[in-house]
Design a protein around this motif. Structure first.
Motif, PDB file in Angstrom:
ATOM      1  N   ARG A  45       0.974  -1.156   0.249  1.00 16.78           N
ATOM      2  CA  ARG A  45       0.104  -0.022   0.461  1.00 16.78           C
ATOM      3  C   ARG A  45       0.597   1.133  -0.176  1.00 16.78           C
ATOM      4  NH1 ARG A  45      -5.030  -1.205   3.843  1.00 16.78           N
ATOM      5  NH2 ARG A  45      -6.328  -2.993   3.156  1.00 16.78           N
ATOM      6  N   SER A  55       4.665 -11.792   9.455  1.00 14.67           N
ATOM      7  CA  SER A  55       3.446 -12.642   9.237  1.00 14.67           C
ATOM      8  C   SER A  55       2.870 -12.641   7.880  1.00 14.67           C
ATOM      9  CB  SER A  55       2.475 -11.142   9.798  1.00 14.67           C
ATOM     10  OG  SER A  55       3.075 -10.854  10.758  1.00 14.67           O
ATOM     11  N   ARG A  84      11.266 -11.373   7.868  1.00 15.68           N
ATOM     12  CA  ARG A  84      11.661 -12.355   9.256  1.00 15.68           C
ATOM     13  C   ARG A  84      10.448 -13.595   9.778  1.00 15.68           C
ATOM     14  NH1 ARG A  84       6.968 -12.053  11.441  1.00 15.68           N
ATOM     15  NH2 ARG A  84       6.258 -10.244  12.681  1.00 15.68           N
ATOM     16  N   SER A 132      -4.586 -12.867   5.488  1.00 18.49           N
ATOM     17  CA  SER A 132      -5.067 -12.406   4.240  1.00 18.49           C
ATOM     18  C   SER A 132      -4.489 -10.604   5.314  1.00 18.49           C
ATOM     19  CB  SER A 132      -6.729 -12.474   4.597  1.00 18.49           C
ATOM     20  OG  SER A 132      -7.585 -11.498   4.212  1.00 18.49           O
ATOM     21  N   GLY A 181      -1.977 -10.428   7.169  1.00 19.41           N
ATOM     22  CA  GLY A 181      -1.489 -10.701   8.019  1.00 19.41           C
ATOM     23  C   GLY A 181      -2.232 -11.421   8.836  1.00 19.41           C
ATOM     24  N   ARG A 207     -14.992 -10.013  10.741  1.00 19.96           N
ATOM     25  CA  ARG A 207     -15.350  -9.861   8.813  1.00 19.96           C
ATOM     26  C   ARG A 207     -13.654  -9.937   7.870  1.00 19.96           C
ATOM     27  NH1 ARG A 207     -18.320  -9.051   5.352  1.00 19.96           N
ATOM     28  NH2 ARG A 207     -16.849  -7.564   4.257  1.00 19.96           N
TER      29      ARG A 207
HETATM   30  C1  MCA Z   1      -9.496  -5.943   7.541  1.00 24.73           C
HETATM   31  N1  MCA Z   1     -10.546  -6.473   7.013  1.00 24.73           N
HETATM   32  C2  MCA Z   1     -10.013  -7.477   6.075  1.00 24.73           C
HETATM   33  C3  MCA Z   1      -8.568  -6.971   6.973  1.00 24.73           C
HETATM   34  N2  MCA Z   1      -8.303  -6.152   7.763  1.00 24.73           N
HETATM   35  N3  MCA Z   1      -9.989  -8.031   5.366  1.00 24.73           N
HETATM   36  C4  MCA Z   1      -9.125  -9.005   5.107  1.00 24.73           C
HETATM   37  N4  MCA Z   1      -8.183  -8.728   5.629  1.00 24.73           N
HETATM   38  C5  MCA Z   1      -7.915  -8.547   6.470  1.00 24.73           C
HETATM   39  N5  MCA Z   1      -6.686  -8.909   7.205  1.00 24.73           N
HETATM   40  C6  MCA Z   1     -11.539  -5.564   6.437  1.00 24.73           C
HETATM   41  C7  MCA Z   1     -12.347  -5.116   7.185  1.00 24.73           C
HETATM   42  O1  MCA Z   1     -13.375  -6.183   7.937  1.00 24.73           O
HETATM   43  C8  MCA Z   1     -13.581  -4.129   6.439  1.00 24.73           C
HETATM   44  O2  MCA Z   1     -14.644  -5.207   5.398  1.00 24.73           O
HETATM   45  C9  MCA Z   1     -12.641  -4.228   5.136  1.00 24.73           C
HETATM   46  O3  MCA Z   1     -11.604  -4.770   5.421  1.00 24.73           O
HETATM   47  C10 MCA Z   1     -11.653  -2.340   5.399  1.00 24.73           C
HETATM   48  O4  MCA Z   1     -11.515  -2.143   7.049  1.00 24.73           O
HETATM   49  P1  MCA Z   1     -10.303  -1.499   7.683  1.00 24.73           P
HETATM   50  O5  MCA Z   1     -10.372  -2.035   9.404  1.00 24.73           O
HETATM   51  O6  MCA Z   1     -10.600   0.023   6.715  1.00 24.73           O
HETATM   52  O7  MCA Z   1      -8.976  -1.806   6.959  1.00 24.73           O
HETATM   53  P2  MCA Z   1      -8.019  -1.592   6.944  1.00 24.73           P
HETATM   54  O8  MCA Z   1      -7.228  -0.583   7.922  1.00 24.73           O
HETATM   55  O9  MCA Z   1      -7.445  -1.642   5.443  1.00 24.73           O
HETATM   56  O10 MCA Z   1      -6.875  -3.597   7.472  1.00 24.73           O
HETATM   57  C11 MCA Z   1      -5.638  -4.018   6.901  1.00 24.73           C
HETATM   58  C12 MCA Z   1      -5.166  -4.175   7.346  1.00 24.73           C
HETATM   59  C13 MCA Z   1      -4.780  -4.861   8.723  1.00 24.73           C
HETATM   60  C14 MCA Z   1      -3.990  -3.065   7.556  1.00 24.73           C
HETATM   61  C15 MCA Z   1      -3.879  -5.301   6.527  1.00 24.73           C
HETATM   62  O11 MCA Z   1      -5.508  -6.089   8.446  1.00 24.73           O
HETATM   63  C16 MCA Z   1      -3.773  -4.913   9.854  1.00 24.73           C
HETATM   64  O12 MCA Z   1      -3.353  -4.244  10.200  1.00 24.73           O
HETATM   65  N6  MCA Z   1      -3.087  -6.541   9.764  1.00 24.73           N
HETATM   66  C17 MCA Z   1      -2.223  -7.071  10.105  1.00 24.73           C
HETATM   67  C18 MCA Z   1      -2.024  -7.887  10.962  1.00 24.73           C
HETATM   68  C19 MCA Z   1      -1.027  -7.977  12.063  1.00 24.73           C
HETATM   69  O13 MCA Z   1      -0.861  -7.671  13.247  1.00 24.73           O
HETATM   70  N7  MCA Z   1      -1.115  -9.399  11.024  1.00 24.73           N
HETATM   71  C20 MCA Z   1       0.205 -10.211  12.890  1.00 24.73           C
HETATM   72  C21 MCA Z   1      -0.498 -11.839  13.165  1.00 24.73           C
HETATM   73  P3  MCA Z   1     -15.743  -4.315   5.196  1.00 24.73           P
HETATM   74  O14 MCA Z   1     -15.252  -3.141   5.030  1.00 24.73           O
HETATM   75  O15 MCA Z   1     -16.537  -5.179   4.735  1.00 24.73           O
HETATM   76  O16 MCA Z   1     -16.741  -4.390   6.278  1.00 24.73           O
HETATM   77  S1  MCA Z   1       1.036 -11.960  14.168  1.00 24.73           S
HETATM   78  C22 MCA Z   1       1.720 -12.940  13.405  1.00 24.73           C
HETATM   79  O17 MCA Z   1       1.351 -13.084  12.600  1.00 24.73           O
HETATM   80  C23 MCA Z   1       3.043 -13.570  13.250  1.00 24.73           C
HETATM   81  C24 MCA Z   1       3.611 -14.187  14.948  1.00 24.73           C
HETATM   82  C25 MCA Z   1       3.906 -12.746  13.125  1.00 24.73           C
HETATM   83  O18 MCA Z   1       4.526 -13.875  12.206  1.00 24.73           O
HETATM   84  O19 MCA Z   1       3.842 -11.420  13.498  1.00 24.73           O
END
Ligand code: MCA
Ligand code: AMP
Length: 469
Positions: A236, A257, A279, A377, A379, A439
């Motif tokens: 992005r 992640s 990583r 998806s 992360g 969601r």
């Molecule tokens: C939000 N939405 C998603 C996701 N996030 N859909 C699919 N996959 C996603 N990851 C949906 C919402 O429900 C909403 O749906 C629409 O997308 C917009 O929401 P919004 O909050 O505006 O989304 P965003 O702010 O653009 O969030 C996308 C994002 C976020 C920035 C990629 O998901 C994020 O910060 N991800 C990071 C996750 C993370 O921290 N993972 C680490 C896990 P609708 O509009 O239909 O209602 S720890 C791990 O994995 C291990 C240990 C490691 O190695 O780190």
């Protein structure tokens, strides 16, 4: 306050300089203010050692304080994604039986005390003397779903969290001169432990953002030195024209992640002059491998096993095999699930990750796939089984298969392939899933098919379904 008996909190305060800024921004907070707030919150928690504290709140500095308050009070933190539905949340509460549930909607939960975060924010007061906790004591439980059965509570000890942060602080050269842009959610390992603990331990500052937002990150970059993100952050940010200029003074960009495409890695270098450091980690293991700080950060690889982490692959050198890891970084087992623990964690300490990897001649590890049926998806992990169970429960549905297809933004996107018994629209299916599951787990698309492809053993051939694209 004397922190020496509380293993994790003591370790996190290793480079503490009380007057240094922990949280940057319009309402800055020094380290002293941050920890004192946590000590007061620990007193307000009023829990016994080993009690669980569930936290399901929007991201805030106070939520970070609640994490440390729980540690100070000798408790076990149970962070929960605010996106979970009530049904999902109930399962975690019933399984982990927390004494306190900190939530924005404190009504009708099966817990002794449900309260909003502000109820714990006493502005004055003595604060709690940190409770003694040993290295082996559990500091947090993070739930991961699985390819079979119910979600499992991963028990993380004081030692696992402290040792991994220490390793990462050294490996990535974090110091008190650093400012980390923190835009990750704080209910997972990445944002809660990797980002927060490393910054705390190094005595660094945070540009603490409520969520990922391109403009806020670009705006913060000139005041920062480092960023940690999932690959979606980087794809992005590449869309922003001003990226190169904004990134001029940054020191380090870290991704994890989910797999970072080699093309993103190369484009980032071309646009910013920085090589993303990728990583590899897991909830159960914290961080396992990393590309080097000095030396080649090789695109498409997750680098070398971190110091103190042993890693082996169940195949001859250079071939693809199952990845296993061992070290202080590992979890202590699944909460109340000894048989599940025994399936994944061998008696001699090796953990079967479910990831498939290959090591090249120079020792760089590449994750080539997963033996576990998992979609990542943006992360966030989506276990197809969880979604299939909801769809299959519809009377109109004979069976379903949920798969991940490549997605430019999220890495993978969730697709449901459904075989019907009687007519129902895809909208009706999605509405039902939306009521039951968070969601981000909901399929972006439902496709109907006459019958699912199976092998001779009767197992659904998801590879065949993915081939259609
Ligand atoms: C939000 N939405 C998603 C996701 N996030 N859909 C699919 N996959 C996603 N990851 C949906 C919402 O429900 C909403 O749906 C629409 O997308 C917009 O929401 P919004 O909050 O505006 O989304 P965003 O702010 O653009 O969030 C996308 C994002 C976020 C920035 C990629 O998901 C994020 O910060 N991800 C990071 C996750 C993370 O921290 N993972 C680490 C896990 P609708 O509009 O239909 O209602 S720890 C791990 O994995 C291990 C240990 C490691 O190695 O780190
Ligand atoms: P979780 O334990 O739910 O946080 O998810 C961990 C999983 O994310 C791992 O088992 C991997 O499959 C995946 N993962 C984490 N980091 C990477 C990476 N850098 N490249 C590929 N997959 C990753």
């Amino acid at each position: 306050m004397n922190y020496s008996a509380n293993y994790l909190a003591h370790a996190l305060r290793a480079n503490l300089s009380p007057d240094a800024t922990f949280i940057q921004g319009p309402t800055p907070l020094t380290y002293r203010e941050f920890w004192q707030g946590a000590e007061r919150m620990a007193a307000a928690l009023n829990i016994a050692p080993g009690d669980r504290v569930a936290m399901q709140v929007e991201k805030s500095v106070e939520a970070l304080q609640l994490y440390l308050a729980t540690i100070i009070a000798g408790g076990i933190l149970l962070p929960l994604n605010p996106a979970y539905t009530r049904a999902e949340t109930l399962y975690f509460l019933q399984d982990a039986t927390p004494t306190v549930f900190v939530t924005d909607t404190p009504d009708n939960w099966p817990v002794a005390r449900a309260l909003p975060l502000r109820a714990l924010q006493a502005p004055y007061g003595a604060g709690l003397q940190p409770v003694a906790r040993a290295a082996k004591d559990i500091a947090a439980i993070l739930y991961t779903s699985g390819t079979t059965g119910r979600p499992k509570g991963t028990m993380l000890s004081h030692r696992a969290l402290a040792s991994n942060s220490q390793t990462l602080e050294d490996y990535w050269r974090f110091t008190s001169d650093d400012t980390l842009i923190h835009a990750l959610p704080i209910f997972h390992t990445h944002g809660l432990f990797v980002a927060t603990n490393v910054a705390l331990m190094a005595g660094a500052s945070l540009e603490f953002l409520p969520k990922f937002d391109i403009d806020s990150i670009l705006e913060a970059m000139p005041r920062a030195t480092t960023l940690m993100g999932v690959p979606t952050f980087y794809t992005r940010l590449l869309k922003a024209k001003s990226l190169g200029k904004a990134a001029t003074n940054m020191r380090l960009f870290i991704s994890g992640s989910a797999p970072l495409l080699a093309s993103t890695h190369r484009e980032w270098l071309a646009r910013t002059g920085h090589t993303i450091l990728e990583r590899y980690g897991m909830t159960e293991t914290n961080m396992n491998t990393s590309n080097p700080y000095n030396g080649e950060r090789r695109a498409g690889t997750v680098g070398f096993p971190l110091p103190g982490v042993e890693l082996r692959i169940s195949a001859p050198k250079g071939e693809i095999g199952a990845i296993e890891v061992r070290g202080d970084n590992l979890f202590s087992g699944y909460w109340n699930m000894p048989e599940k623990t025994a399936e994944d964690l061998r008696p001699d300490g090796w953990f079967i990750t479910g990831d498939l990897g290959q090591m090249d001649d120079d020792g760089y590890l590449t994750i080539v796939g997963r033996s576990k049926d998992l979609i990542i998806s943006g992360g966030l992990n989506v276990y197809p089984k969880d979604v299939e169970a909801v769809i299959d429960a519809l009377p109109e549905v004979l069976e379903s298969a949920v798969i991940g297809l490549p997605d430019d933004d999220m890495g993978e996107r969730v697709i449901a392939i459904v075989v019907l018994k009687s007519p129902i629209t895809s909208d009706a299916i999605l509405k039902t899933v939306g009521k039951k599951l968070a969601r981000y787990k909901c399929p972006r698309e439902v496709r109907f098919i006459k019958e699912l492809p199976r092998n001779t053993m009767g197992k659904v051939q998801k590879n065949e379904l993915r081939k259609g694209g």
